[in-house]
Design a protein around this motif. Sequence first.
Motif, short mmCIF file in Angstrom:
data_model
loop_
_atom_site.label_atom_id
_atom_site.label_comp_id
_atom_site.label_asym_id
_atom_site.label_seq_id
_atom_site.Cartn_x
_atom_site.Cartn_y
_atom_site.Cartn_z
N GLN A 6 -5.38 -0.58 -9.04
CA GLN A 6 -5.43 -1.85 -8.29
C GLN A 6 -4.58 -1.75 -7.03
N ASP A 10 -5.98 -2.32 -3.31
CA ASP A 10 -5.37 -3.26 -2.36
C ASP A 10 -5.01 -2.57 -1.06
N HIS A 51 -15.33 -3.95 -1.52
CA HIS A 51 -14.34 -4.85 -0.91
C HIS A 51 -14.97 -6.07 -0.25
#
Length: 198
Positions: A6, A10, A51
């Motif tokens: 994660q 990000d 995304h």
Amino acid sequence: MPRVSQQQTDQNRIAIEKASARLFREKGLHGVSVAEVMAAAGLTHGGFYGHFSSKDGLAAVACAKAFEQSGARWDQRFAELPEREDRRRAYVEGYLATATRDRPGSSCTAAALAGDVARADAQAPVRAAYLDGLKAMAARLAQLQPDAGTPEAGGRALADVATLVGALLLSRATKGDPISEALLASARARLLQEGTQP
């Protein structure tokens, strides 16, 4: 093949946002492909849709990110300048500098995307992001007015926005001719003179 953490996901999204904010300002919303954005972010084209659902969605996020970056730079600069007059001078001189004209990828989002946003569909997500950013720009300029805090300061700030963005756009469009520098200089002189009188 191992899954991306994660944290890495990000970081990848942040890289995409930064690259697109720069590229869209440099080349316009229609002058950049998803593949170019992903390459500039150091990622493969296939990862884009993990995304963002579309390039339109990315354009809105990139527009908001670009306005946010610009606002943060000005806030940092203003922290060094306690006097309103000094802040206004720094803003006007920085915005209407030849270096700003020559570096659209790192300068004003309002000027860089105005044409593309004006031609975008009324429901395009980038329009709302642009409007929010422009209003934030006007609010910042309202605080730089000699009569900051009054209703009139908001109107003056809108006139300042129009002068700043218009001068920068026209200066870019005429780069290479002496009128390009004259547009910047004339707008600077007018805005600095107006900044001394309510």
